[in-house]
Design a protein around this motif. Structure first.
Motif, PDB file in Angstrom:
ATOM      1  N   GLU A  84       0.823  -1.215   0.000  1.00 23.21           N
ATOM      2  CA  GLU A  84       0.000   0.000   0.000  1.00 23.21           C
ATOM      3  C   GLU A  84       0.851   1.258   0.000  1.00 23.21           C
ATOM      4  O   GLU A  84       0.305   2.367   0.013  1.00 23.21           O
ATOM      5  CB  GLU A  84      -0.925   0.004   1.209  1.00 23.21           C
ATOM      6  CG  GLU A  84      -1.926  -1.142   1.215  1.00 23.21           C
ATOM      7  CD  GLU A  84      -2.894  -1.069   2.370  1.00 23.21           C
ATOM      8  OE1 GLU A  84      -3.721  -0.141   2.403  1.00 23.21           O
ATOM      9  OE2 GLU A  84      -2.801  -1.931   3.273  1.00 23.21           O
ATOM     10  N   LEU A  85       2.150   1.096   0.000  1.00 21.15           N
ATOM     11  CA  LEU A  85       3.055   2.245  -0.036  1.00 21.15           C
ATOM     12  C   LEU A  85       4.346   1.836  -0.722  1.00 21.15           C
ATOM     13  O   LEU A  85       4.574   0.652  -1.002  1.00 21.15           O
ATOM     14  CB  LEU A  85       3.308   2.779   1.383  1.00 21.15           C
ATOM     15  CG  LEU A  85       3.483   1.749   2.514  1.00 21.15           C
ATOM     16  CD1 LEU A  85       4.871   1.176   2.512  1.00 21.15           C
ATOM     17  CD2 LEU A  85       3.162   2.392   3.840  1.00 21.15           C
ATOM     18  N   SER A  86       5.180   2.805  -0.989  1.00 21.95           N
ATOM     19  CA  SER A  86       6.435   2.545  -1.695  1.00 21.95           C
ATOM     20  C   SER A  86       7.555   2.321  -0.680  1.00 21.95           C
ATOM     21  O   SER A  86       7.850   3.193   0.134  1.00 21.95           O
ATOM     22  CB  SER A  86       6.776   3.717  -2.604  1.00 21.95           C
ATOM     23  OG  SER A  86       7.983   3.493  -3.287  1.00 21.95           O
ATOM     24  N   ALA A  87       8.139   1.127  -0.732  1.00 23.14           N
ATOM     25  CA  ALA A  87       9.234   0.785   0.181  1.00 23.14           C
ATOM     26  C   ALA A  87       9.902  -0.488  -0.315  1.00 23.14           C
ATOM     27  O   ALA A  87       9.328  -1.237  -1.112  1.00 23.14           O
ATOM     28  CB  ALA A  87       8.732   0.613   1.599  1.00 23.14           C
TER      29      ALA A  87
ATOM     30  N   HIS B  23       7.165   9.647  11.570  1.00 21.90           N
ATOM     31  CA  HIS B  23       6.356   9.472  12.788  1.00 21.90           C
ATOM     32  C   HIS B  23       6.953  10.266  13.946  1.00 21.90           C
ATOM     33  O   HIS B  23       6.245  10.974  14.680  1.00 21.90           O
ATOM     34  CB  HIS B  23       6.268   7.980  13.128  1.00 21.90           C
ATOM     35  CG  HIS B  23       5.437   7.687  14.328  1.00 21.90           C
ATOM     36  ND1 HIS B  23       5.986   7.534  15.588  1.00 21.90           N
ATOM     37  CD2 HIS B  23       4.096   7.533  14.470  1.00 21.90           C
ATOM     38  CE1 HIS B  23       5.034   7.280  16.454  1.00 21.90           C
ATOM     39  NE2 HIS B  23       3.864   7.276  15.799  1.00 21.90           N
ATOM     40  N   GLU B  24       8.271  10.187  14.116  1.00 19.76           N
ATOM     41  CA  GLU B  24       8.918  10.921  15.200  1.00 19.76           C
ATOM     42  C   GLU B  24       8.852  12.434  14.960  1.00 19.76           C
ATOM     43  O   GLU B  24       8.699  13.216  15.910  1.00 19.76           O
ATOM     44  CB  GLU B  24      10.378  10.466  15.329  1.00 19.76           C
ATOM     45  CG  GLU B  24      10.534   9.029  15.806  1.00 19.76           C
ATOM     46  CD  GLU B  24       9.879   8.818  17.163  1.00 19.76           C
ATOM     47  OE1 GLU B  24       9.978   9.716  18.024  1.00 19.76           O
ATOM     48  OE2 GLU B  24       9.263   7.741  17.352  1.00 19.76           O
ATOM     49  N   ARG B  25       8.978  12.865  13.717  1.00 16.46           N
ATOM     50  CA  ARG B  25       8.899  14.290  13.414  1.00 16.46           C
ATOM     51  C   ARG B  25       7.541  14.862  13.799  1.00 16.46           C
ATOM     52  O   ARG B  25       7.441  15.943  14.400  1.00 16.46           O
ATOM     53  CB  ARG B  25       9.158  14.521  11.925  1.00 16.46           C
ATOM     54  CG  ARG B  25       9.264  16.003  11.539  1.00 16.46           C
ATOM     55  CD  ARG B  25       9.203  16.184  10.045  1.00 16.46           C
ATOM     56  NE  ARG B  25       7.890  15.839   9.518  1.00 16.46           N
ATOM     57  CZ  ARG B  25       6.827  16.661   9.588  1.00 16.46           C
ATOM     58  NH1 ARG B  25       6.923  17.836  10.191  1.00 16.46           N
ATOM     59  NH2 ARG B  25       5.681  16.274   9.075  1.00 16.46           N
ATOM     60  N   VAL B  26       6.476  14.140  13.485  1.00 16.88           N
ATOM     61  CA  VAL B  26       5.125  14.621  13.800  1.00 16.88           C
ATOM     62  C   VAL B  26       4.908  14.627  15.304  1.00 16.88           C
ATOM     63  O   VAL B  26       4.283  15.554  15.856  1.00 16.88           O
ATOM     64  CB  VAL B  26       4.072  13.764  13.077  1.00 16.88           C
ATOM     65  CG1 VAL B  26       2.671  14.210  13.474  1.00 16.88           C
ATOM     66  CG2 VAL B  26       4.243  13.852  11.564  1.00 16.88           C
TER      67      VAL B  26
ATOM     68  N   GLU C 116       1.286   6.889  11.714  1.00 19.72           N
ATOM     69  CA  GLU C 116       1.142   5.588  12.374  1.00 19.72           C
ATOM     70  C   GLU C 116       0.527   4.563  11.431  1.00 19.72           C
ATOM     71  O   GLU C 116       0.925   3.387  11.423  1.00 19.72           O
ATOM     72  CB  GLU C 116       0.291   5.747  13.626  1.00 19.72           C
ATOM     73  CG  GLU C 116       0.982   6.519  14.747  1.00 19.72           C
ATOM     74  CD  GLU C 116       0.070   6.765  15.923  1.00 19.72           C
ATOM     75  OE1 GLU C 116      -1.169   6.566  15.773  1.00 19.72           O
ATOM     76  OE2 GLU C 116       0.575   7.152  17.007  1.00 19.72           O
ATOM     77  N   LEU C 117      -0.438   5.008  10.614  1.00 16.54           N
ATOM     78  CA  LEU C 117      -1.056   4.095   9.650  1.00 16.54           C
ATOM     79  C   LEU C 117      -0.035   3.643   8.607  1.00 16.54           C
ATOM     80  O   LEU C 117       0.037   2.456   8.262  1.00 16.54           O
ATOM     81  CB  LEU C 117      -2.237   4.787   8.970  1.00 16.54           C
ATOM     82  CG  LEU C 117      -2.980   3.964   7.916  1.00 16.54           C
ATOM     83  CD1 LEU C 117      -3.552   2.691   8.518  1.00 16.54           C
ATOM     84  CD2 LEU C 117      -4.091   4.797   7.264  1.00 16.54           C
ATOM     85  N   ALA C 118       0.763   4.593   8.093  1.00 12.49           N
ATOM     86  CA  ALA C 118       1.788   4.237   7.110  1.00 12.49           C
ATOM     87  C   ALA C 118       2.808   3.285   7.714  1.00 12.49           C
ATOM     88  O   ALA C 118       3.266   2.343   7.062  1.00 12.49           O
ATOM     89  CB  ALA C 118       2.471   5.498   6.585  1.00 12.49           C
ATOM     90  N   LEU C 119       3.168   3.530   8.989  1.00 18.99           N
ATOM     91  CA  LEU C 119       4.127   2.659   9.662  1.00 18.99           C
ATOM     92  C   LEU C 119       3.557   1.258   9.826  1.00 18.99           C
ATOM     93  O   LEU C 119       4.257   0.253   9.640  1.00 18.99           O
ATOM     94  CB  LEU C 119       4.497   3.258  11.019  1.00 18.99           C
ATOM     95  CG  LEU C 119       5.677   2.621  11.763  1.00 18.99           C
ATOM     96  CD1 LEU C 119       6.942   2.721  10.931  1.00 18.99           C
ATOM     97  CD2 LEU C 119       5.869   3.294  13.123  1.00 18.99           C
ATOM     98  N   ALA C 120       2.252   1.175  10.138  1.00 14.61           N
ATOM     99  CA  ALA C 120       1.622  -0.136  10.289  1.00 14.61           C
ATOM    100  C   ALA C 120       1.561  -0.883   8.958  1.00 14.61           C
ATOM    101  O   ALA C 120       1.648  -2.121   8.919  1.00 14.61           O
ATOM    102  CB  ALA C 120       0.214   0.025  10.859  1.00 14.61           C
ATOM    103  N   ARG C 121       1.433  -0.146   7.866  1.00 11.22           N
ATOM    104  CA  ARG C 121       1.322  -0.788   6.556  1.00 11.22           C
ATOM    105  C   ARG C 121       2.659  -1.299   6.032  1.00 11.22           C
ATOM    106  O   ARG C 121       2.681  -1.926   4.963  1.00 11.22           O
ATOM    107  CB  ARG C 121       0.722   0.200   5.561  1.00 11.22           C
ATOM    108  CG  ARG C 121      -0.772   0.423   5.781  1.00 11.22           C
ATOM    109  CD  ARG C 121      -1.343   1.476   4.872  1.00 11.22           C
ATOM    110  NE  ARG C 121      -2.794   1.568   5.014  1.00 11.22           N
ATOM    111  CZ  ARG C 121      -3.549   2.499   4.435  1.00 11.22           C
ATOM    112  NH1 ARG C 121      -2.974   3.434   3.665  1.00 11.22           N
ATOM    113  NH2 ARG C 121      -4.858   2.506   4.610  1.00 11.22           N
ATOM    114  N   THR C 122       3.727  -1.057   6.732  1.00 15.06           N
ATOM    115  CA  THR C 122       5.006  -1.630   6.324  1.00 15.06           C
ATOM    116  C   THR C 122       5.083  -3.119   6.668  1.00 15.06           C
ATOM    117  O   THR C 122       5.995  -3.798   6.224  1.00 15.06           O
ATOM    118  CB  THR C 122       6.176  -0.898   6.989  1.00 15.06           C
ATOM    119  OG1 THR C 122       6.050  -0.988   8.415  1.00 15.06           O
ATOM    120  CG2 THR C 122       6.190   0.572   6.582  1.00 15.06           C
ATOM    121  N   VAL C 123       4.121  -3.588   7.463  1.00 13.93           N
ATOM    122  CA  VAL C 123       4.025  -5.018   7.780  1.00 13.93           C
ATOM    123  C   VAL C 123       2.696  -5.528   7.236  1.00 13.93           C
ATOM    124  O   VAL C 123       1.635  -5.024   7.610  1.00 13.93           O
ATOM    125  CB  VAL C 123       4.112  -5.270   9.296  1.00 13.93           C
ATOM    126  CG1 VAL C 123       3.981  -6.766   9.587  1.00 13.93           C
ATOM    127  CG2 VAL C 123       5.420  -4.734   9.850  1.00 13.93           C
TER     128      VAL C 123
END
Length: 339
Positions: free
Chosen positions: A56-59, A90-93, A153-160
């Motif tokens: 769902e994202l580019s990585a 995530h940390e920046r926000v 947080e949603l983008a971070l969760a979508r890395t898995v």
């Protein structure tokens, strides 16, 4: 013998009843000769759910613990993408929210001080409204930052990528090190439970299929009892067939292919009993002690024909081929069932 006597004998022979005597044929009840044809249709076992798991994202792909053919439980990790950039965001926000909270605390303190001064007339009403507006603006900035945090947080969760159901990995479409883009399929996951049997049944056999009391999926030498779940209401125009979905009474492995078999519950006359009279196919039955030809419009040469007659209907068996061989002996009746 005189010519007149010879003419008289020939005339009497022509005037004699032509219906065969009962001694020349014998009947049997329909119940003894009826057959119940077996129908067959190609069928395959299909997973009820089959998902093409995509990014769902580019990585970049950093791990794919699920191997082809492996069983995975719901919630198990299938693919892990590089999450470094998403963690940074995530940390920046989070830091931005902390900064805004500090500014809000300061603005609120200044607002309280301004209200106290305004009560004693040291600050105008406009100056007080400016302080209140500053607090409102900062609160809106914090709401926007919190929304950005939720997105991070949603983008971070979508890395898995996790398994949405219990299943088996059928195919891997990527490897560790590949760069995944949004929508890029990475693997195919097929549900391992509650597999369905899909069969294509000719339209003319649907009624017999529904009326059958038992259905069997035959794969090689093994037989699996199944039951009907649903029948498509759409008929394929090219093949004049419908898609029928069945479920097994036991566990079925997706990918199996075989035949769906069922037997008709309607009695059929064997093709050997069919004869043709005046261009019509039919059968000889007994009515009031006489052999009567009954035409069967639906009959086809060499194929059993369904009849809706009582089981005790007497059908001519022995001697049926000798009936009606001479001219004028045919007593075909169009349509109608036996009584």
């Amino acid at each position: 013998m005189s010519p007149f006597r010879r003419f008289t004998l020939v005339l009497l022979a022509l005037l004699l009843p032509l219906t065969p005597r009962a001694a020349e044929w014998s009947p049997r009840p329909l119940a003894e000769i009826a057959i119940y044809p077996e129908f067959r249709a190609p069928a395959t076992v299909v997973a009820q759910e089959e998902a093409r798991m995509a990014a769902e994202l580019s990585a970049r792909v950093v791990a794919m613990p699920a191997r082809v053919g492996a069983f995975v439980a719901r919630g198990a990790e299938l693919v892990r993408l590089d999450d470094a950039s998403f963690r940074i965001e995530h940390e920046r926000v989070r830091a931005q929210i902390a900064l805004i909270d500090s500014r809000i605390r300061l603005a609120r303190a200044q607002l309280e001080q301004s209200r106290a001064l305004a009560a004693r007339g040291f600050i105008s009403a406009d100056g007080l409204r400016i302080r209140e507006t500053e607090v409102g603006v900062l609160q809106s900035e914090r709401d926007a930052a919190r929304a950005a945090l939720a997105a991070a947080e949603l983008a971070l969760a979508r890395t898995v990528i996790l398994a949405p159901f219990d299943g088996v990995v059928r195919e891997r479409l990527a490897a560790v090190g590949d760069l995944a883009a949004p929508g890029t399929p990475l693997l195919v996951l097929a549900a391992s439970a509650d597999a369905e049997v899909h069969a294509r049944v000719p339209e003319g056999q649907i009624d017999a299929l529904q009326a059958a009391g038992a259905w069997t999926l035959v794969v090689g030498d093994s037989e699996h009892p199944v039951h009907i779940r649903r029948i498509s209401q759409v008929v394929d125009a090219a093949g004049q067939a419908r898609d029928v979905v069945l479920a097994g009474d036991g566990e079925l492995t997706p990918g199996l292919a075989g035949e769906l078999r069922w037997r008709s519950t309607v009695p059929h006359l064997p093709p050997a009993y069919l004869q043709q009279r005046d261009g019509r196919l039919g059968v000889w039955v007994v009515r009031e002690g006489e052999a009567v030809f009954v035409a069967l419009p639906a009959a086809q040469a060499g194929r059993p024909v369904a009849v809706d007659w009582p089981a005790q209907t007497a059908v001519v068996d022995e001697g049926r081929f000798a009936l009606g061989l001479r001219a004028g002996q045919e007593r075909g009746q169009a349509g109608g069932g036996a009584q």
